[in-house]
Design a protein around this motif. Sequence first.
Motif, mmCIF file in Angstrom:
data_model
loop_
_atom_site.group_PDB
_atom_site.id
_atom_site.type_symbol
_atom_site.label_atom_id
_atom_site.label_comp_id
_atom_site.label_asym_id
_atom_site.label_seq_id
_atom_site.Cartn_x
_atom_site.Cartn_y
_atom_site.Cartn_z
ATOM 1 N N TRP A 65 0.830 -1.214 0.000
ATOM 2 C CA TRP A 65 0.000 0.000 0.000
ATOM 3 C C TRP A 65 0.859 1.257 0.000
ATOM 4 O O TRP A 65 0.655 2.151 -0.812
ATOM 5 C CB TRP A 65 -0.926 -0.047 1.214
ATOM 6 C CG TRP A 65 -1.828 1.126 1.401
ATOM 7 C CD1 TRP A 65 -2.970 1.409 0.702
ATOM 8 C CD2 TRP A 65 -1.685 2.161 2.378
ATOM 9 N NE1 TRP A 65 -3.532 2.558 1.194
ATOM 10 C CE2 TRP A 65 -2.771 3.040 2.207
ATOM 11 C CE3 TRP A 65 -0.747 2.417 3.374
ATOM 12 C CZ2 TRP A 65 -2.942 4.159 3.013
ATOM 13 C CZ3 TRP A 65 -0.922 3.532 4.168
ATOM 14 C CH2 TRP A 65 -2.005 4.400 3.986
ATOM 15 N N THR A 66 1.831 1.308 0.902
ATOM 16 C CA THR A 66 2.698 2.492 0.944
ATOM 17 C C THR A 66 3.591 2.568 -0.288
ATOM 18 O O THR A 66 3.888 3.657 -0.774
ATOM 19 C CB THR A 66 3.572 2.519 2.214
ATOM 20 O OG1 THR A 66 4.347 1.330 2.282
ATOM 21 C CG2 THR A 66 2.733 2.685 3.456
ATOM 22 N N GLY A 67 4.008 1.411 -0.809
ATOM 23 C CA GLY A 67 4.832 1.409 -2.013
ATOM 24 C C GLY A 67 4.083 1.956 -3.212
ATOM 25 O O GLY A 67 4.614 2.775 -3.977
ATOM 26 N N ILE A 68 2.837 1.504 -3.385
ATOM 27 C CA ILE A 68 2.017 2.031 -4.484
ATOM 28 C C ILE A 68 1.821 3.530 -4.304
ATOM 29 O O ILE A 68 1.929 4.307 -5.254
ATOM 30 C CB ILE A 68 0.663 1.302 -4.553
ATOM 31 C CG1 ILE A 68 0.863 -0.142 -4.991
ATOM 32 C CG2 ILE A 68 -0.298 2.017 -5.497
ATOM 33 C CD1 ILE A 68 -0.374 -1.011 -4.823
ATOM 34 N N GLY A 69 1.561 3.936 -3.085
ATOM 35 C CA GLY A 69 1.387 5.362 -2.806
ATOM 36 C C GLY A 69 2.634 6.167 -3.098
ATOM 37 O O GLY A 69 2.573 7.245 -3.694
ATOM 38 N N ALA A 70 3.779 5.634 -2.697
ATOM 39 C CA ALA A 70 5.040 6.355 -2.925
ATOM 40 C C ALA A 70 5.361 6.463 -4.408
ATOM 41 O O ALA A 70 5.682 7.541 -4.913
ATOM 42 C CB ALA A 70 6.176 5.651 -2.182
#
Length: 108
Positions: A65-70
């Motif tokens: 989730w954070t990777g996609i967001g980043a």
Amino acid sequence: MNWIILIIAGLFEVAFASCLGKAKETSGTEATYWYIGFLVCLAISMVLLIKATQSLPIGTAYAVWTGIGAVGTVLVGIFVFKEPATFWRLFFITTLISSIIGLKFVSS
């Protein structure tokens, strides 16, 4: 199905970060609308993340989730906000994408 939900949650994370960027560039009523968009996207992203973690490991789901967001936020920054697209910035975004894909393959 939960991987698709997680990807959509990550895209809403990109959306809420992008709303913050647009709100920073505006003022008055327009900024208020961008902040409302931020809150709506934030809520949707969190609900979808919660749904995805019901069957996916929390550590993997949160990292993806954070990777996609980043990654998405950096790309929006480059294409929408005209931030620099340096070699090292693109290199590390590529390694982050590779890591997200790797987590998908090693998770049940």
